[in-house]
Design a protein around this motif. Structure first.
Motif, PDB file in Angstrom:
ATOM      1  N   VAL A 194      18.846  15.851 -12.832  1.00  0.00           N
ATOM      2  CA  VAL A 194      19.223  14.520 -12.376  1.00  0.00           C
ATOM      3  C   VAL A 194      19.059  13.546 -13.538  1.00  0.00           C
ATOM      4  CG1 VAL A 194      18.602  12.642 -10.795  1.00  0.00           C
ATOM      5  CG2 VAL A 194      18.442  15.013 -10.026  1.00  0.00           C
ATOM      6  N   LEU A 195      20.002  12.635 -13.684  1.00  0.00           N
ATOM      7  CA  LEU A 195      19.839  11.522 -14.623  1.00  0.00           C
ATOM      8  C   LEU A 195      19.436  10.312 -13.806  1.00  0.00           C
ATOM      9  CD1 LEU A 195      22.895  11.779 -17.030  1.00  0.00           C
ATOM     10  CD2 LEU A 195      20.666  12.896 -17.185  1.00  0.00           C
ATOM     11  N   ARG A 196      18.483   9.548 -14.344  1.00  0.00           N
ATOM     12  CA  ARG A 196      18.038   8.341 -13.656  1.00  0.00           C
ATOM     13  C   ARG A 196      17.638   7.300 -14.695  1.00  0.00           C
ATOM     14  NH1 ARG A 196      12.838   8.079 -14.604  1.00  0.00           N
ATOM     15  NH2 ARG A 196      11.468   9.886 -14.542  1.00  0.00           N
ATOM     16  N   ASP A 197      17.429   6.073 -14.233  1.00  0.00           N
ATOM     17  CA  ASP A 197      16.958   5.020 -15.127  1.00  0.00           C
ATOM     18  C   ASP A 197      15.577   5.392 -15.670  1.00  0.00           C
ATOM     19  OD1 ASP A 197      19.227   3.481 -14.742  1.00  0.00           O
ATOM     20  OD2 ASP A 197      18.322   2.262 -13.165  1.00  0.00           O
ATOM     21  N   VAL A 198      15.311   4.947 -16.871  1.00  0.00           N
ATOM     22  CA  VAL A 198      14.007   5.167 -17.489  1.00  0.00           C
ATOM     23  C   VAL A 198      13.025   4.148 -16.936  1.00  0.00           C
ATOM     24  CG1 VAL A 198      12.739   5.058 -19.685  1.00  0.00           C
ATOM     25  CG2 VAL A 198      14.991   6.153 -19.592  1.00  0.00           C
ATOM     26  N   ASP A 236      13.738  19.078 -11.435  1.00  0.00           N
ATOM     27  CA  ASP A 236      12.808  19.455 -10.375  1.00  0.00           C
ATOM     28  C   ASP A 236      11.589  18.532 -10.344  1.00  0.00           C
ATOM     29  OD1 ASP A 236      14.532  21.559  -9.684  1.00  0.00           O
ATOM     30  OD2 ASP A 236      13.549  22.934 -11.064  1.00  0.00           O
ATOM     31  N   GLY A 237      11.838  17.227 -10.492  1.00  0.00           N
ATOM     32  CA  GLY A 237      10.784  16.233 -10.413  1.00  0.00           C
ATOM     33  C   GLY A 237      10.004  15.987 -11.693  1.00  0.00           C
TER      34      GLY A 237
END
Length: 159
Positions: A13-17, A70-71
């Motif tokens: 998953v890509l997400r904001d830092v 995976d988190g």
């Protein structure tokens, strides 16, 4: 006959830092093998954090994503402007190498990043990074030197 077991795929998953990610990124940057392959010297903690807070996260023209698997924080991807060229760079923790995570993460990132042409210049000896970019359509356009080291200039011209 038992059913064939499929290999377990990591959930990428890509997400904001977020602020807490910076400590993980710092640790990853200080991995001696990653430094050797990238030919990018690890920065002292305060210089690293200042760079990330002001130049990376502080510039609204940058696209910055944490790679989560995976988190767990596996690394990061960044696109930024250098004069009139848009570059990308990435860093992955060693525990996530060789599992196809970089391939999946870069594919997701390229789907988000609309600018073309898009440039990358990994160290010439970092063959895994060069291959990763070429698998996504980047083409070699020569070499450049950074601090005396040869880097491959790669360009992605279309989405």
């Amino acid at each position: 006959m038992p059913a064939a077991r499929l290999p377990v795929m990591d959930d990428v998953v890509l997400r904001d830092v977020v602020e807490a990610d910076l400590e993980v990124f710092l640790e990853q940057e200080h991995d001696p093998e990653a430094v050797r392959r990238s030919r990018f010297p690890a920065r002292p903690r305060e210089r690293f954090l200042t760079h990330w807070r002001t130049r990376v996260l502080g510039d609204p023209a940058n696209r910055v994503r944490a790679i989560e698997v995976d988190g767990q924080v596996a690394g990061n991807l960044v696109a930024w402007w250098e004069e009139d060229r848009r570059f990308i760079g990435y860093w992955m923790g060693r525990g996530f190498w060789g599992r196809g995570i970089g391939t999946r993460a870069l594919g997701l990132f390229l789907a988000e990043e609309p600018v073309r042409p898009l440039y990358a210049d990994p160290h010439a000896g970092n063959t895994a990074s060069v291959r990763l970019l070429e698998r996504h359509g980047f083409q070699r356009e020569g070499t450049v030197r950074h601090d005396g080291d040869e880097h491959v200039m790669l360009v992605l011209r279309s989405g």
